[in-house]
Design an enzyme around this catalytic site. Structure first.
Site, PDB file in Angstrom:
ATOM      1  N   HIS A  62       0.821  -1.213   0.000  1.00  0.00           N
ATOM      2  CA  HIS A  62       0.000   0.000   0.000  1.00  0.00           C
ATOM      3  C   HIS A  62       0.854   1.261   0.000  1.00  0.00           C
ATOM      4  O   HIS A  62       1.919   1.311   0.609  1.00  0.00           O
ATOM      5  CB  HIS A  62      -1.005   0.018   1.151  1.00  0.00           C
ATOM      6  CG  HIS A  62      -0.419   0.039   2.526  1.00  0.00           C
ATOM      7  ND1 HIS A  62      -0.155   1.209   3.205  1.00  0.00           N
ATOM      8  CD2 HIS A  62      -0.068  -0.966   3.371  1.00  0.00           C
ATOM      9  CE1 HIS A  62       0.337   0.924   4.399  1.00  0.00           C
ATOM     10  NE2 HIS A  62       0.411  -0.386   4.517  1.00  0.00           N
ATOM     11  N   GLU A 200      -5.141   1.937   2.704  1.00  0.00           N
ATOM     12  CA  GLU A 200      -5.024   0.755   3.568  1.00  0.00           C
ATOM     13  C   GLU A 200      -5.281   1.100   5.017  1.00  0.00           C
ATOM     14  O   GLU A 200      -5.842   0.291   5.777  1.00  0.00           O
ATOM     15  CB  GLU A 200      -3.622   0.143   3.404  1.00  0.00           C
ATOM     16  CG  GLU A 200      -3.444  -1.230   4.027  1.00  0.00           C
ATOM     17  CD  GLU A 200      -3.004  -1.200   5.490  1.00  0.00           C
ATOM     18  OE1 GLU A 200      -3.002  -2.260   6.139  1.00  0.00           O
ATOM     19  OE2 GLU A 200      -2.652  -0.097   5.975  1.00  0.00           O
ATOM     20  N   ASP A 223       4.064  -6.316   3.614  1.00  0.00           N
ATOM     21  CA  ASP A 223       3.753  -5.232   4.532  1.00  0.00           C
ATOM     22  C   ASP A 223       4.781  -5.218   5.660  1.00  0.00           C
ATOM     23  O   ASP A 223       5.781  -5.940   5.606  1.00  0.00           O
ATOM     24  CB  ASP A 223       2.332  -5.409   5.081  1.00  0.00           C
ATOM     25  CG  ASP A 223       1.635  -4.084   5.376  1.00  0.00           C
ATOM     26  OD1 ASP A 223       2.333  -3.094   5.696  1.00  0.00           O
ATOM     27  OD2 ASP A 223       0.397  -4.052   5.317  1.00  0.00           O
TER      28      ASP A 223
END
Length: 337
Positions: A62, A200, A223
């Site tokens: 993201h 996100e 992530d």
């Protein structure tokens, strides 16, 4: 360094344009075709070398970072604000911010401790206790400079503390965005999709759209995860996560169960290739995993997480060795198909 440029770019949740433009420029240099959906997600498709392979693998990160949004004016010329994403409110006082596209400078103000009463000194800080001071003397002056709905980002630059330790804002998840770009520099047998998602931090909204568009066979979330190696860990709270010991590969993310066969596969590849990684049962937060499951697509889900200290505050730290090892491991994993 691409990672430094990404971290220094401006991209609070809902205002990811500057970061998106930087990624677009990199993709153009690499001669890669991409699309941008109505939400603002960037989606790249790199056709596999093997024409007979129908396997679709999607890597997802993201673009957005935690930030602030201006909500109202105070009579003294200061500004009230709300957060864009979940963050540690106690880390906000007396920090400098840049407001809006013109980067108006401000300071997040808090009543000085020597003027606080006993109750004020002992209670937890809330957003009601804070304001942004831009040096204006009146509400009318501030209104002529700042619009309601303007974003504010933290005035923090990327910096190396040593050969491998860095500090910056937005490591969550500009690390993932940088890794996606590095992954796209090589060819693979499978069809590879890379999704640079928006929003996100306010409910994983972007990944719903990008995942539904692709409907991949394998979805890999790239992530960050909280490194808790500086505090005492209760054994009942789960295994500790350390900087410098490689990416974290869990079996479970929040309430989401990840695909065990793919977890075992990537862990096996790491061990065979002497790439350090961290084994834990699961993470507290599900990240993108639950969101993609809710799209109803029949896919296998995997998470590869880079440890960061002080996540969800205005500045974080990570070890570049973990970043490099994540890239090495993901390349070997994708080439195994």
């Amino acid at each position: 360094m691409l990672l430094e440029k990404l971290c220094n770019s401006i991209g609070p949740t809902g205002y990811e344009g500057d970061t998106r433009n930087l990624i677009k420029d990199e993709l153009k240099i690499m001669n890669l075709e991409f699309s941008i959906d109505n939400m603002g997600n960037i989606l790249v498709h790199k056709k596999g070398k093997n024409d007979k392979s129908n396997l679709k693998v999607m890597l997802s990160a993201h673009m957005d970072e935690c930030g602030l949004i201006i909500t109202s004016y105070n009579s003294d010329g200061t500004l009230k604000f709300s957060t864009l994403g979940s963050m540690n409110i106690n880390s906000l006082p007396c920090k400098t911010v840049l407001i809006g596209k013109h980067k108006i400078r401000g300071v997040i103000g808090l009543k000085p401790i020597h003027l606080q009463n006993k109750k004020e000194r002992t209670h937890s800080i809330s957003l009601n206790d804070l304001c942004i001071d831009i040096g204006s003397y009146s509400k009318s002056e501030t209104k002529s400079i700042i619009d309601l709905g303007d974003f504010a980002e933290f005035n923090i630059e990327f910096e190396k503390f040593s050969d491998t330790i860095i500090k910056s804002k937005a490591l969550n998840d500009r690390l993932g965005c940088s890794i996606l770009i590095e992954m796209l520099k090589e060819d693979y047998n499978c069809d590879l999709y890379a999704a640079f998602n928006v929003q996100e931090n306010i409910g994983q909204r972007g990944v719903f759209a990008s995942n539904y568009s692709v409907k991949p066979d394998i979805f890999v979330s790239i992530d960050t995860v909280n490194a808790n190696d500086l505090v005492d860990i209760d054994i009942n709270e789960g295994a500790p996560v350390f900087l410098g010991r490689g990416p974290v590969i869990p079996f479970k993310a929040g309430i989401s169960m990840l695909d065990r066969s793919n977890v075992k596969c990537i862990r096996s590849i790491a061990e065979q290739s002497d790439i350090v990684y961290q084994r834990i049962a699961g993470t507290r937060k599900e990240g993108q995993s639950t969101s993609v499951q809710l799209t109803g697509s029949n896919m296998k889900i995997l998470s590869v997480l880079i440890p960061c200290r002080y996540m969800n505050s205005i500045v974080s730290m990570c070890d570049l060795n973990d970043y490099e090892n994540t890239i090495k491991l993901l390349k070997k994993y994708i080439k195994s198909f």
